[in-house]
Design a protein around this motif. Sequence first.
Motif, PDB file in Angstrom:
ATOM      1  N   ASP A   1      11.727  -5.836  -0.535  1.00 21.41           N
ATOM      2  CA  ASP A   1      11.833  -4.805   0.334  1.00 21.41           C
ATOM      3  C   ASP A   1      10.481  -3.837   0.548  1.00 21.41           C
ATOM      4  N   VAL A   2       9.780  -3.829  -0.673  1.00 23.40           N
ATOM      5  CA  VAL A   2       8.609  -3.061  -0.878  1.00 23.40           C
ATOM      6  C   VAL A   2       7.546  -3.959  -1.527  1.00 23.40           C
ATOM      7  N   ILE A   3       6.326  -4.024  -0.993  1.00 19.96           N
ATOM      8  CA  ILE A   3       5.289  -4.957  -1.630  1.00 19.96           C
ATOM      9  C   ILE A   3       3.961  -3.951  -1.962  1.00 19.96           C
ATOM     10  N   LEU A   4       3.454  -3.961  -2.896  1.00 17.81           N
ATOM     11  CA  LEU A   4       2.286  -3.278  -3.327  1.00 17.81           C
ATOM     12  C   LEU A   4       1.190  -4.531  -3.475  1.00 17.81           C
ATOM     13  N   VAL A   5       0.050  -4.441  -2.711  1.00 18.63           N
ATOM     14  CA  VAL A   5      -0.829  -5.396  -2.774  1.00 18.63           C
ATOM     15  C   VAL A   5      -1.981  -4.537  -3.512  1.00 18.63           C
ATOM     16  N   GLY A   6      -2.767  -4.946  -4.508  1.00 14.78           N
ATOM     17  CA  GLY A   6      -3.749  -4.069  -5.241  1.00 14.78           C
ATOM     18  C   GLY A   6      -4.822  -3.922  -4.394  1.00 14.78           C
ATOM     19  N   GLU A   7      -5.422  -4.465  -3.537  1.00 18.71           N
ATOM     20  CA  GLU A   7      -6.646  -4.181  -2.600  1.00 18.71           C
ATOM     21  C   GLU A   7      -6.683  -5.119  -1.360  1.00 18.71           C
ATOM     22  N   MET A   8      -6.819  -4.662  -0.325  1.00 16.81           N
ATOM     23  CA  MET A   8      -7.174  -5.266   0.884  1.00 16.81           C
ATOM     24  C   MET A   8      -8.760  -5.710   0.771  1.00 16.81           C
ATOM     25  N   ARG A   9      -8.994  -7.109   0.206  1.00 17.37           N
ATOM     26  CA  ARG A   9     -10.441  -7.398  -0.257  1.00 17.37           C
ATOM     27  C   ARG A   9     -10.969  -7.981   1.049  1.00 17.37           C
ATOM     28  N   ASP A  10     -10.054  -8.785   1.722  1.00 13.77           N
ATOM     29  CA  ASP A  10     -10.798  -9.687   3.120  1.00 13.77           C
ATOM     30  C   ASP A  10      -9.862  -9.837   4.039  1.00 13.77           C
TER      31      ASP A  10
ATOM     32  N   ALA B   1      -1.156  -9.061   5.257  1.00 13.26           N
ATOM     33  CA  ALA B   1      -0.421  -7.701   5.041  1.00 13.26           C
ATOM     34  C   ALA B   1       0.343  -7.298   6.268  1.00 13.26           C
ATOM     35  N   ILE B   2      -0.351  -7.171   7.339  1.00 12.31           N
ATOM     36  CA  ILE B   2       0.112  -7.020   8.892  1.00 12.31           C
ATOM     37  C   ILE B   2       1.027  -7.903   9.238  1.00 12.31           C
ATOM     38  N   ARG B   3       1.203  -9.157   9.017  1.00 10.62           N
ATOM     39  CA  ARG B   3       2.075  -9.986   9.244  1.00 10.62           C
ATOM     40  C   ARG B   3       3.465  -9.724   8.643  1.00 10.62           C
ATOM     41  N   THR B   4       3.272  -9.148   7.257  1.00  8.23           N
ATOM     42  CA  THR B   4       4.348  -8.848   6.339  1.00  8.23           C
ATOM     43  C   THR B   4       5.194  -7.579   6.892  1.00  8.23           C
ATOM     44  N   SER B   5       4.134  -6.623   7.307  1.00  9.21           N
ATOM     45  CA  SER B   5       4.808  -5.379   7.647  1.00  9.21           C
ATOM     46  C   SER B   5       5.570  -5.560   9.157  1.00  9.21           C
ATOM     47  N   LEU B   6       5.063  -6.452   9.811  1.00  5.83           N
ATOM     48  CA  LEU B   6       5.914  -6.802  11.334  1.00  5.83           C
ATOM     49  C   LEU B   6       7.196  -7.475  11.022  1.00  5.83           C
ATOM     50  N   THR B   7       7.320  -8.030   9.858  1.00  2.00           N
ATOM     51  CA  THR B   7       8.600  -8.748   9.615  1.00  2.00           C
ATOM     52  C   THR B   7       9.518  -8.000   8.821  1.00  2.00           C
ATOM     53  N   GLY B   8       9.239  -6.862   8.844  1.00  5.74           N
ATOM     54  CA  GLY B   8      10.174  -5.498   8.193  1.00  5.74           C
ATOM     55  C   GLY B   8      10.074  -5.171   6.802  1.00  5.74           C
ATOM     56  N   HIS B   9       8.530  -5.309   6.458  1.00  7.43           N
ATOM     57  CA  HIS B   9       8.586  -5.038   4.894  1.00  7.43           C
ATOM     58  C   HIS B   9       7.279  -3.513   4.990  1.00  7.43           C
ATOM     59  N   LEU B  10       7.804  -2.887   3.874  1.00  4.69           N
ATOM     60  CA  LEU B  10       6.963  -1.846   3.351  1.00  4.69           C
ATOM     61  C   LEU B  10       5.763  -2.170   2.707  1.00  4.69           C
ATOM     62  N   VAL B  11       4.556  -2.137   3.031  1.00  4.71           N
ATOM     63  CA  VAL B  11       3.369  -2.458   1.930  1.00  4.71           C
ATOM     64  C   VAL B  11       2.746  -1.672   1.682  1.00  4.71           C
ATOM     65  N   LEU B  12       2.203  -1.186   0.430  1.00  5.41           N
ATOM     66  CA  LEU B  12       1.505  -0.281  -0.190  1.00  5.41           C
ATOM     67  C   LEU B  12       0.079  -1.022  -0.540  1.00  5.41           C
ATOM     68  N   SER B  13      -0.837  -0.462  -0.300  1.00 10.23           N
ATOM     69  CA  SER B  13      -2.291  -1.070  -0.671  1.00 10.23           C
ATOM     70  C   SER B  13      -3.487  -0.105  -0.739  1.00 10.23           C
ATOM     71  N   THR B  14      -4.576  -0.547  -1.143  1.00  7.58           N
ATOM     72  CA  THR B  14      -5.878   0.374  -1.246  1.00  7.58           C
ATOM     73  C   THR B  14      -6.949  -0.450  -0.454  1.00  7.58           C
ATOM     74  N   LEU B  15      -7.775   0.573  -0.006  1.00  9.17           N
ATOM     75  CA  LEU B  15      -8.998   0.002   0.606  1.00  9.17           C
ATOM     76  C   LEU B  15     -10.248   1.185   0.201  1.00  9.17           C
ATOM     77  N   HIS B  16     -11.408   0.529   0.147  1.00  9.57           N
ATOM     78  CA  HIS B  16     -12.393   1.497  -0.494  1.00  9.57           C
ATOM     79  C   HIS B  16     -13.113   2.037   0.714  1.00  9.57           C
ATOM     80  N   THR B  17     -12.837   3.116   1.342  1.00  8.43           N
ATOM     81  CA  THR B  17     -13.639   3.805   2.355  1.00  8.43           C
ATOM     82  C   THR B  17     -13.818   5.246   1.765  1.00  8.43           C
ATOM     83  N   ASN B  18     -14.607   6.136   2.360  1.00  5.91           N
ATOM     84  CA  ASN B  18     -14.998   7.562   1.998  1.00  5.91           C
ATOM     85  C   ASN B  18     -14.045   8.462   2.489  1.00  5.91           C
ATOM     86  N   ASP B  19     -13.251   8.168   3.661  1.00  5.11           N
ATOM     87  CA  ASP B  19     -12.141   9.073   4.075  1.00  5.11           C
ATOM     88  C   ASP B  19     -10.892   8.414   4.670  1.00  5.11           C
TER      89      ASP B  19
END
Length: 583
Positions: free
Chosen positions: A386-395, A402-420
């Motif tokens: 139901d819910v997936i945590l992906v440690g980091e969006m590296r590539d 992750a986008i395909r996963t969310s489009l198929t009805g899943h909540l995805v939590l993840s991190t990305l290295h940006t300043n804001d």
Amino acid sequence: MTEKPPTKKRFKPLGEKLIDADLITPEKLQVALAEQKRTKKLLGEILVGLKFVTADEISQVIARESDTAFETLSEERVSEELRQLIPEEMIQDKKVLPVKQEGKRLTLAMVDTFDILTIDRVQEMTGLEIKVVAITMKAFRKAFERTYVEQHAMERSLEHAIKEADFRDGSDITTEGDAPVARMVNEIIETAVRQHATDIHIEPEEQIVRVRYRIDGVLVSGASIPKKVQSALESRIKIMGEMDISERRIPQDGRITFRGFGRNVDIRASTMPTVYGENVVLRVLDLEKVVVGLDGLGFNEANLAIFKTLLEKPFGIVLVTGPTGSGKTTTLYSGLLHLNSLEKNVMTLEDPVEYRLPLIRQSQINPKAGFTFATGLRALLRQDPDVILVGEMRDSETVDMAIRTSLTGHLVLSTLHTNDAASALPRLLDMGVNPYLLPSTIAGIIAQRLVRKICEHCAEPYQAKEEELELFAMESSDAQNLRKGRGCEHCAKTGYKGRIGIYEILTMNKEIIRLIQKRESGRAINEAAIAEGMIDMRSDGAEKIVAGLTTFSEVLRVSERRVSIQNRKTQNMNPEIKTLEIA
């Protein structure tokens, strides 16, 4: 007619109080008084010795008489912060213990709650309002032993372990748990846990090996270890972390489960060859200190409500951005625990798994074996999550999955290295995401930083400088309750103790969607988000400055753009901020 002078309140002797409380009879009191006359002991001690009454019953009666509460004290030690408030000699002599501090009020447990002179002295010494609670002599002795006797024993044990390890050849003493070097490593780790350190640095130099602890984001010096113990010390840590003790030419990683203070503490170990030997860094992953409830993360009420709404969405991607050490793991794991229930299947892909959580299936990726974030996501979709945590969006491959996963009805939590938060959207576009997919998949983006919290022990009123007010576009009327720590022994003279988060949360609206499709810059998206009501990190930091939680210099240290505190005003925000110190 002259007025009669007010009559002084008569304090009943202990025996009469116990009779009034139906705890003893007059006959038992006479027996105890006769014994007191013979032995010259305290009446309470005699009554307890004769088993006429218990020590707790006496303390409760005294507490009622002095209009104080009765405290049994838990099995925990008095914290390091509280220990430093009152000298140990005074605590032992006057039989008092600092129990807890809430703002400017200190709860003081006392065996003799009528000792007004000691109460006044503690109040003058600490500058805090004193709330007195009663404890028995037995409870005081147990708490004193837990807090001070055991503490000194640990300090002496570390000194002894270092000396003993220095005295012996380290080549054959690293595998046994009771060997000198093993005890030394245990003491170093226990010191870190006790001081709430997030990292332990064991740094070889030409003549010694230096130990430093990262506390509230700043490195603090610890023990100095003899150089000839270095090899045995490094080997012991490698054995604990299941690393190769014969390999000293390349970096290694390991994981240690350390048992201390009645619980398991996970430790991530890393070694790095240097000219003076292997540098070792131990990341202390103390679940009790890091994973907290959502209400304790430091969000203001508006942002907390937004975050909870994002977590309750049935599908979509929630991103947390910020540099290493900004508290992203704390936010994500706290969000997972908020979601965790027997009705949902929550799964994670991490590198590495930092904290092990109940009822959550956690997997550690292994790129060498072909187990990446992208391949792991494909496999997870067959695990009915139901819910997936992906440690980091590296590539781009991980982002696409992750986008395909969310489009198929899943909540995805993840991190990305940006300043804001706003910069995450152009970054995703650069990684190959179709602009038309982002609005339907990105539920929200949280950006965060950690700022140091003003030390409560030495906080004092602070008058803002004109340039500080100007930088935050703040009026002097906004800055009436500012504080700053002057520096004391509790905060190592820094003026700060603990850390809290500052946040911004970007959610989708028509204008942001239009800017995404035009591939506008992060700055343009950020300005549009603020215009639509987003409270950015600088403004959130300003709220915490106004609330007396942190300082201008701390917020300026971690935030970049100049923003207006008017944003906070126009949103009619409640300035109340629920906070917890974040490790």
